[in-house]
Design a protein around this motif. Structure first.
Motif, PDB file in Angstrom:
ATOM      1  N   GLU A   1      73.011  44.273 111.641  1.00  0.00           N
ATOM      2  CA  GLU A   1      73.932  43.170 111.337  1.00  0.00           C
ATOM      3  C   GLU A   1      73.248  41.819 111.570  1.00  0.00           C
ATOM      4  OE1 GLU A   1      78.388  41.576 112.653  1.00  0.00           O
ATOM      5  OE2 GLU A   1      77.675  43.541 113.322  1.00  0.00           O
ATOM      6  N   GLN A   2      72.452  41.715 112.646  1.00  0.00           N
ATOM      7  CA  GLN A   2      71.733  40.459 112.896  1.00  0.00           C
ATOM      8  C   GLN A   2      70.780  40.133 111.755  1.00  0.00           C
ATOM      9  OE1 GLN A   2      69.851  40.029 116.762  1.00  0.00           O
ATOM     10  NE2 GLN A   2      71.410  41.296 117.734  1.00  0.00           N
ATOM     11  N   ILE A   3      70.059  41.135 111.279  1.00  0.00           N
ATOM     12  CA  ILE A   3      69.120  40.918 110.182  1.00  0.00           C
ATOM     13  C   ILE A   3      69.865  40.529 108.911  1.00  0.00           C
ATOM     14  CG2 ILE A   3      67.459  42.083 108.678  1.00  0.00           C
ATOM     15  CD1 ILE A   3      66.585  43.712 111.142  1.00  0.00           C
ATOM     16  N   GLU A   4      70.986  41.196 108.657  1.00  0.00           N
ATOM     17  CA  GLU A   4      71.777  40.906 107.457  1.00  0.00           C
ATOM     18  C   GLU A   4      72.255  39.459 107.438  1.00  0.00           C
ATOM     19  OE1 GLU A   4      73.715  41.651 103.855  1.00  0.00           O
ATOM     20  OE2 GLU A   4      72.345  42.983 104.954  1.00  0.00           O
ATOM     21  N   ARG A   5      72.602  38.922 108.609  1.00  0.00           N
ATOM     22  CA  ARG A   5      73.176  37.576 108.681  1.00  0.00           C
ATOM     23  C   ARG A   5      72.191  36.537 109.229  1.00  0.00           C
ATOM     24  NH1 ARG A   5      79.125  37.799 111.136  1.00  0.00           N
ATOM     25  NH2 ARG A   5      79.051  35.764 110.167  1.00  0.00           N
TER      26      ARG A   5
ATOM     27  N   GLU B   1      62.443  48.831 113.231  1.00  0.00           N
ATOM     28  CA  GLU B   1      61.561  49.956 112.907  1.00  0.00           C
ATOM     29  C   GLU B   1      61.322  50.830 114.133  1.00  0.00           C
ATOM     30  OE1 GLU B   1      57.119  50.692 110.963  1.00  0.00           O
ATOM     31  OE2 GLU B   1      58.078  48.714 110.844  1.00  0.00           O
ATOM     32  N   LYS B   2      61.142  50.206 115.288  1.00  0.00           N
ATOM     33  CA  LYS B   2      60.938  50.978 116.525  1.00  0.00           C
ATOM     34  C   LYS B   2      62.167  51.823 116.851  1.00  0.00           C
ATOM     35  CE  LYS B   2      57.614  47.893 118.819  1.00  0.00           C
ATOM     36  NZ  LYS B   2      57.381  46.979 119.973  1.00  0.00           N
ATOM     37  N   LEU B   3      63.345  51.216 116.721  1.00  0.00           N
ATOM     38  CA  LEU B   3      64.573  51.959 117.007  1.00  0.00           C
ATOM     39  C   LEU B   3      64.753  53.116 116.036  1.00  0.00           C
ATOM     40  CD1 LEU B   3      67.099  49.089 117.850  1.00  0.00           C
ATOM     41  CD2 LEU B   3      66.229  50.826 119.409  1.00  0.00           C
ATOM     42  N   THR B   4      64.427  52.889 114.771  1.00  0.00           N
ATOM     43  CA  THR B   4      64.549  53.953 113.775  1.00  0.00           C
ATOM     44  C   THR B   4      63.623  55.115 114.112  1.00  0.00           C
ATOM     45  OG1 THR B   4      65.127  52.341 112.062  1.00  0.00           O
ATOM     46  CG2 THR B   4      64.353  54.492 111.321  1.00  0.00           C
ATOM     47  N   THR B   5      62.417  54.792 114.557  1.00  0.00           N
ATOM     48  CA  THR B   5      61.458  55.830 114.949  1.00  0.00           C
ATOM     49  C   THR B   5      61.974  56.617 116.155  1.00  0.00           C
ATOM     50  OG1 THR B   5      59.616  54.471 114.148  1.00  0.00           O
ATOM     51  CG2 THR B   5      59.090  56.257 115.674  1.00  0.00           C
TER      52      THR B   5
ATOM     53  N   HIS C   1      60.834  38.679 111.479  1.00  0.00           N
ATOM     54  CA  HIS C   1      59.788  39.697 111.553  1.00  0.00           C
ATOM     55  C   HIS C   1      59.882  40.472 112.864  1.00  0.00           C
ATOM     56  CE1 HIS C   1      58.180  37.960 107.956  1.00  0.00           C
ATOM     57  NE2 HIS C   1      57.889  36.806 108.542  1.00  0.00           N
ATOM     58  N   GLU C   2      60.188  39.765 113.946  1.00  0.00           N
ATOM     59  CA  GLU C   2      60.355  40.429 115.238  1.00  0.00           C
ATOM     60  C   GLU C   2      61.567  41.361 115.215  1.00  0.00           C
ATOM     61  OE1 GLU C   2      61.196  39.293 119.938  1.00  0.00           O
ATOM     62  OE2 GLU C   2      60.575  37.734 118.529  1.00  0.00           O
ATOM     63  N   LEU C   3      62.660  40.901 114.584  1.00  0.00           N
ATOM     64  CA  LEU C   3      63.860  41.750 114.492  1.00  0.00           C
ATOM     65  C   LEU C   3      63.577  43.001 113.671  1.00  0.00           C
ATOM     66  CD1 LEU C   3      66.698  39.105 113.921  1.00  0.00           C
ATOM     67  CD2 LEU C   3      66.144  40.317 116.031  1.00  0.00           C
ATOM     68  N   LYS C   4      62.841  42.842 112.575  1.00  0.00           N
ATOM     69  CA  LYS C   4      62.530  44.007 111.742  1.00  0.00           C
ATOM     70  C   LYS C   4      61.592  44.966 112.465  1.00  0.00           C
ATOM     71  CE  LYS C   4      63.430  42.029 107.188  1.00  0.00           C
ATOM     72  NZ  LYS C   4      62.880  41.660 105.858  1.00  0.00           N
ATOM     73  N   ALA C   5      60.695  44.419 113.285  1.00  0.00           N
ATOM     74  CA  ALA C   5      59.818  45.287 114.078  1.00  0.00           C
ATOM     75  C   ALA C   5      60.642  46.085 115.086  1.00  0.00           C
ATOM     76  CB  ALA C   5      58.764  44.444 114.789  1.00  0.00           C
TER      77      ALA C   5
ATOM     78  N   ALA D   1      73.887  52.520 118.341  1.00  0.00           N
ATOM     79  CA  ALA D   1      74.702  51.302 118.474  1.00  0.00           C
ATOM     80  C   ALA D   1      73.805  50.065 118.474  1.00  0.00           C
ATOM     81  CB  ALA D   1      75.527  51.368 119.762  1.00  0.00           C
ATOM     82  N   GLN D   2      72.656  50.147 119.178  1.00  0.00           N
ATOM     83  CA  GLN D   2      71.715  49.022 119.191  1.00  0.00           C
ATOM     84  C   GLN D   2      71.177  48.751 117.786  1.00  0.00           C
ATOM     85  OE1 GLN D   2      68.590  49.280 122.170  1.00  0.00           O
ATOM     86  NE2 GLN D   2      69.939  50.357 123.583  1.00  0.00           N
ATOM     87  N   ARG D   3      70.815  49.815 117.066  1.00  0.00           N
ATOM     88  CA  ARG D   3      70.250  49.664 115.730  1.00  0.00           C
ATOM     89  C   ARG D   3      71.284  49.077 114.772  1.00  0.00           C
ATOM     90  NH1 ARG D   3      68.136  53.307 111.908  1.00  0.00           N
ATOM     91  NH2 ARG D   3      70.314  53.837 111.477  1.00  0.00           N
TER      92      ARG D   3
END
Length: 553
Positions: free
Chosen positions: A499-503, A435-439, A428-432, A492-494
């Motif tokens: 990749e971290q979320i995927e794995r 989302e911040k990086l996407t914004t 959940h923290e990674l997805k948050a 690059a960070q996003r």
């Protein structure tokens, strides 16, 4: 009988032939033609076995036909020039060449090789010494011999090595939980050993600088992007400073107990007491606390650094800004209202020999050597229950919430004690963060678009007169370059976060080294399941959203 004067050169086709009368040639073989050619001026020509064999069949057919006296022409050899054959690997990282030596013809030339390279679009990584050696081998080689070599090699990308920090001193959690051997050879389970302390000037942490990345390429010139290295700086904490002559070395500036922070170290003043009970009173201390004895029921200890206990913790509350390390065990009780009498809250790790009926809240990992029983746990790192040998370690009952993986020797109890685990909160923290990086990326893209539109709206540059908008043009260009650089870094960070979320669930799992008992309920992200029977070594996982229990190999 065949003889050299019978050989007929065919200049038009770079060949040599024979005209033979069928009636006069009844016992010829392929060997006869080989012997004739080897003793002639055409000995370096390539023997045409298939033509000769077909010619012998034609002679035999003609002998039994209507015109046995009519000659039959047979091509027996041909002149062949040297030849290049190139083989490009599937990944375009290597090019091998075959150099075929000539049969009486001209050697293959470097110019011909360049033409062949151009036809394959080879533009990078040519190995000129290998090419020269291959051509020299071809000059010496026997007619028709084949010589091979790698003549072009791509450069794989060399990913950057991120900067890393190496701690140079041990911490309390690494020293404790290891019984100290006495001079007599016996082990005193209560002996804390020497307290970990540093003195003014002692080295604490070494920074190893990042190694830069180097992009690669294929032999066809396709660029291969390398992953950039991440930089990392040492952050000096209280009681520390960077070495005056080495900015990558952190030293202590005071005596005390070393404490590790996220990207650096600090030195805490240490309060040392024999035991904490009603006679001593509660402790609230700015620094680290070491208790050589026990912490009695109802007592409270708060420290901004580490809390180290040499004895037992019995129904007390401990709060640490660093680690909590208990050499013996932690014992709590269940109140009538369902609450627990003992709690350990640490920003860092929690380490103990055994813990029962306690509330544990850790900002990092939790390590328990023997037993973790009937506890309420919130672990933001990984949870390990077991000794170093993997022989003892029971996780029984309670409610376990863990961001990372869980590892234990046995899970649950043969009596069917209800045990509940919930793993993977960290996603959940990674997805948050995602989302911040996407914004942020969207905002930068909008900003870049506005800058481009502003550049287009500027009037054209005058041909002869000075440009009155030159300063504004430069500002817009610099602004766009800055925005583009920020966008590239965030992208690059996003991508790395994606990749971290995927794995993520490849490592967030439960590993049971010995026995898995019934009535263990487990949630790993959205996957949920429970155990119904006793099994041996097992692994509990979230595989593509489904809960699985598989044997541990």
């Amino acid at each position: 009988m065949l003889s050299n004067h019978m050989l007929i050169p065919d200049e038009q086709h770079d060949a040599v032939c024979l005209d033979l009368v069928p009636a006069e040639c009844q016992s010829l073989t392929l060997t006869d033609f080989q012997t004739l050619l080897s003793g002639s001026a055409f000995a370096n020509y390539a023997l045409l076995k298939s033509d000769i064999e077909q010619g012998l069949k034609d002679l035999a057919a003609r002998r039994q036909g209507d015109h046995p006296e009519t000659p039959v022409r047979i091509r027996i050899a041909e002149r062949r020039h040297g030849q290049w054959k190139l083989h490009l690997s599937a990944d375009q990282m290597s090019l091998r060449a075959e150099l075929i030596c000539p049969h009486g013809g001209q050697h293959a030339t470097f110019a011909q090789l360049l033409d062949a390279l151009q036809s394959l679009s080879i533009s990078q990584g040519l190995l000129r010494p290998a090419i020269d050696e291959l051509i020299a081998q071809g000059q010496r080689g026997a007619p028709g011999s084949i010589h091979q070599a790698e003549i072009a090699r791509g450069r794989p990308p060399r990913h950057g090595e991120s900067a890393r920090l190496e701690r140079l001193v041990p911490l309390a959690r690494e020293r404790l939980l290891k019984p100290q051997e006495q001079d007599t050879g016996k082990v005193d389970m209560r002996d804390l050993g020497s307290v970990i302390m540093v003195r003014n000037g002692d080295p604490l942490m070494q920074r190893h600088p990042a190694k830069p990345a180097q992009d690669g390429y294929t032999v066809t010139g396709k660029p291969l992007k390398a992953k950039a290295a991440k930089d990392l700086a040492i952050q000096p904490g209280k009681g520390t400073a960077l070495d005056a002559n080495n900015s990558d070395l952190l030293r202590a500036t005071m005596a005390g107990q070393p404490v590790e922070s996220r990207n650096g170290m600090a030195v805490d003043e240490v309060l040392t007491v024999k035991q904490v009970d009603a006679k001593h009173g509660h402790i609230d201390y700015e620094g680290s606390v070491i208790i050589h004895g026990e912490v009695s029921e109802g007592m409270r200890i708060r420290a901004t650094g580490d809390i180290t206990v040499g004895g037992f913790v019995d129904g007390a509350r401990l709060e640490a800004g660093g680690d909590i390390v208990v050499t013996q065990g932690v014992v709590g009780r269940l109140r009538d209202d369902g609450s627990l009498t003992c709690s350990l809250v640490a920003q860092g790790q929690i380490v103990a020999r055994f813990i029962q009926y306690s509330l544990l809240d850790s900002g990092s990992d939790i390590r328990v050597e023997r037993q973790l029983m009937h506890c309420q746990v919130h672990c933001r790192g990984s949870l390990v229950v077991g000794d170093e040998q993997g022989r003892k370690g029971d996780l029984v009952g309670g409610d376990i919430r863990c961001a990372g993986p869980v590892e234990t020797v046995t899970l649950g109890a043969r009596a069917g004690t209800q045990t509940h685990l919930r793993l993977g909160d960290g996603i959940h923290e990674l997805k948050a963060q995602q989302e911040k990086l996407t914004t942020k990326l969207k905002a930068l893209e909008d900003q870049a678009m506005k800058l481009r539109l502003a550049q287009r709206k500027l009037s054209p540059v005058p041909e002869s007169a000075p440009d009155p908008l030159q300063s504004l043009r430069q500002q817009l260009t610099l602004g766009r370059e800055r925005v583009d650089a920020q966008h590239a870094a965030l992208l690059a960070q996003r991508n790395e976060l994606d990749e971290q979320i995927e794995r993520f669930f490849e490592h967030v799992q439960v590993t049971v080294k010995s026995k898995l008992f019934p009535r263990v309920e487990c949630e790993i992200g959205p996957a949920h399941g429970h155990t119904q029977k006793e099994t041996g070594p097992s692994r509990l996982r979230n595989e593509q959203g489904k809960f699985t229990i598989t044997p541990l190999m």
